[in-house]
Design an enzyme around this catalytic site. Sequence first.
Site, PDB file in Angstrom:
ATOM      1  N   TRP A 102       0.615  -1.464  -0.220  1.00 40.66           N
ATOM      2  CA  TRP A 102      -0.190  -0.057  -0.145  1.00 40.66           C
ATOM      3  C   TRP A 102       0.655   0.783   0.186  1.00 40.66           C
ATOM      4  O   TRP A 102       0.681   2.704  -0.520  1.00 40.66           O
ATOM      5  CB  TRP A 102      -0.830   0.187   1.211  1.00 40.66           C
ATOM      6  CG  TRP A 102      -1.910  -1.326   1.087  1.00 40.66           C
ATOM      7  CD1 TRP A 102      -2.287  -1.603   1.422  1.00 40.66           C
ATOM      8  CD2 TRP A 102      -2.684  -1.487  -0.137  1.00 40.66           C
ATOM      9  NE1 TRP A 102      -3.213  -3.209   1.464  1.00 40.66           N
ATOM     10  CE2 TRP A 102      -3.234  -2.875   0.326  1.00 40.66           C
ATOM     11  CE3 TRP A 102      -2.908  -1.092  -1.306  1.00 40.66           C
ATOM     12  CZ2 TRP A 102      -4.963  -3.154   0.026  1.00 40.66           C
ATOM     13  CZ3 TRP A 102      -3.828  -1.034  -1.890  1.00 40.66           C
ATOM     14  CH2 TRP A 102      -4.768  -2.375  -2.312  1.00 40.66           C
ATOM     15  N   ASP A 172      -2.206   6.329   6.620  1.00 38.41           N
ATOM     16  CA  ASP A 172      -3.601   5.276   5.809  1.00 38.41           C
ATOM     17  C   ASP A 172      -3.838   4.499   6.882  1.00 38.41           C
ATOM     18  O   ASP A 172      -2.843   3.124   7.109  1.00 38.41           O
ATOM     19  CB  ASP A 172      -2.953   5.047   4.969  1.00 38.41           C
ATOM     20  CG  ASP A 172      -3.468   3.133   4.109  1.00 38.41           C
ATOM     21  OD1 ASP A 172      -4.932   3.783   4.475  1.00 38.41           O
ATOM     22  OD2 ASP A 172      -3.183   2.573   2.701  1.00 38.41           O
ATOM     23  N   LYS A 196     -13.205  -2.461   5.613  1.00 36.33           N
ATOM     24  CA  LYS A 196     -12.189  -3.433   6.767  1.00 36.33           C
ATOM     25  C   LYS A 196     -12.965  -3.528   7.687  1.00 36.33           C
ATOM     26  O   LYS A 196     -12.642  -4.522   8.647  1.00 36.33           O
ATOM     27  CB  LYS A 196     -10.728  -2.876   7.312  1.00 36.33           C
ATOM     28  CG  LYS A 196     -10.251  -3.787   5.433  1.00 36.33           C
ATOM     29  CD  LYS A 196     -10.373  -2.847   3.952  1.00 36.33           C
ATOM     30  CE  LYS A 196      -9.161  -3.700   2.958  1.00 36.33           C
ATOM     31  NZ  LYS A 196      -8.613  -2.800   2.992  1.00 36.33           N
TER      32      LYS A 196
HETATM   33  C1  LIG Z   1      -7.745  -2.489   1.847  1.00 37.31           C
HETATM   34  C2  LIG Z   1      -6.602  -1.549   1.903  1.00 37.31           C
HETATM   35  C3  LIG Z   1      -6.348   0.104   0.954  1.00 37.31           C
HETATM   36  C4  LIG Z   1      -6.766  -0.290  -0.325  1.00 37.31           C
HETATM   37  O1  LIG Z   1      -8.596   0.423  -0.559  1.00 37.31           O
HETATM   38  P1  LIG Z   1      -9.285   0.812  -2.011  1.00 37.31           P
HETATM   39  O2  LIG Z   1     -10.382   0.651  -0.525  1.00 37.31           O
HETATM   40  O3  LIG Z   1     -10.175  -0.757  -2.406  1.00 37.31           O
HETATM   41  O4  LIG Z   1      -8.915   1.919  -2.515  1.00 37.31           O
HETATM   42  C5  LIG Z   1      -5.533   0.835   0.674  1.00 37.31           C
HETATM   43  N1  LIG Z   1      -4.875   1.109   1.880  1.00 37.31           N
HETATM   44  C6  LIG Z   1      -4.862  -0.388   2.984  1.00 37.31           C
HETATM   45  C7  LIG Z   1      -4.440  -0.190   4.094  1.00 37.31           C
HETATM   46  C8  LIG Z   1      -5.979  -1.592   2.791  1.00 37.31           C
HETATM   47  O5  LIG Z   1      -6.091  -2.179   3.774  1.00 37.31           O
END
Ligand SMILES: *Cc1c(COP(=O)(O)O)cnc(C)c1O
Length: 360
Positions: A102, A172, A196
């Site tokens: 990521w 993030d 999530k």
């Molecule tokens: C799942 C995830 C993403 C991607 O998320 P999207 O909603 O598909 O853009 C980015 N960063 C982390 C840490 C994630 O777990």
Amino acid sequence: MSRVFNFSAGPAVLPESVLRTAASELLEYRDSGMSVMEMSHRSRDYEAIIQDAERLLREIMGIPEQYSVLFLQGGAHLQFAMVPLNLFRGSKKADLVHTGAWTTRAIAEAKKYGTVNIVASSEDANFSYIPKLDTKAFSPDADYFYICSNNTIEGTRFTVWPDTGPVPLVADMSSNILSEVMDVSRFGVIFAGSQKNVAPAGVTIVIIRKDLIGAAMEITPTMLDYATHAKENSLYNTPPTYTIYVAKLVFEWIMEQGGLPAIEKRNIEKANLLYDYLDESTLFKGTVPREDRSLMNIPFVTGSAALDDAFITAAAKNGLVQLKGHRSVGGMRASIYNAMPVEGVQALVEFMKRFESENA
Ligand SMILES: *Cc1c(COP(=O)(O)O)cnc(C)c1O
């Protein structure tokens, strides 16, 4: 077929009581005579829903007054672009700790608008740990400092926030928002996709210090300027109304559980159940050193691809599903978000013990 224990990394398990409430209100929301899905985002009923969602999130996370809470679309991926577009206001330089898939995506996007200085990386070991930081590598003139607080694919998490001084820390938190008590005031920006730990897919939560809003780069499209959404309380255009409604139900559920202190305690207990077993197992091995282990995403391997496959297949037959690891790590991964009951982790560990004894 009854409900399984779903270890998916995302979209992921939701609290069963939330699903039941959503089902009971599906056709008619309270006395509105219609589904939330059918409601104008400018109606009185819907404004109450989105305002409640923000109020509850502020209460749960202790979000200070000088932060805006935004409900956006585009997922975490769009934040990889929105963060640089909005925060590159001076040196157009960002510091970043490179911890996996990521941050790879975030680097590629930020580089389109400025410079990314990688202050530390764990790429040398397939991102299986959180690198140690040396503040001498930090750029005092960076516009922001970027981390991924929990690495969903690699199963690592920051347990200490980098000390970035006056440089705004951006995180993030897509896979560990609301999983533990966190001091929001340490951050300039926190963002997280919903799928999530918050809701179904579709909404992106952005928590941003207000002084970081309003100096976006000139090329920034209106929709990607945080100011657009902050000014209109996330109602500039049609937000993902139903997902925000489910998020509100999840926030109410978190309050009923006792808030983040209680959620954190339970998450530690759940993770320890699995880690303790992995540490003593002769068949299964965790892939992350103890100090960097995620509470949410737990990768493990047997060392044999054939045994891994046999395990994943057998587990699914026993109602333990979505345990296949990400292709970049291999093996298995158990994602045990807030909504995974402790019984699910217990069932997984019991099944792993049985599998180990049968395959010793
Ligand atoms: C799942 C995830 C993403 C991607 O998320 P999207 O909603 O598909 O853009 C980015 N960063 C982390 C840490 C994630 O777990």
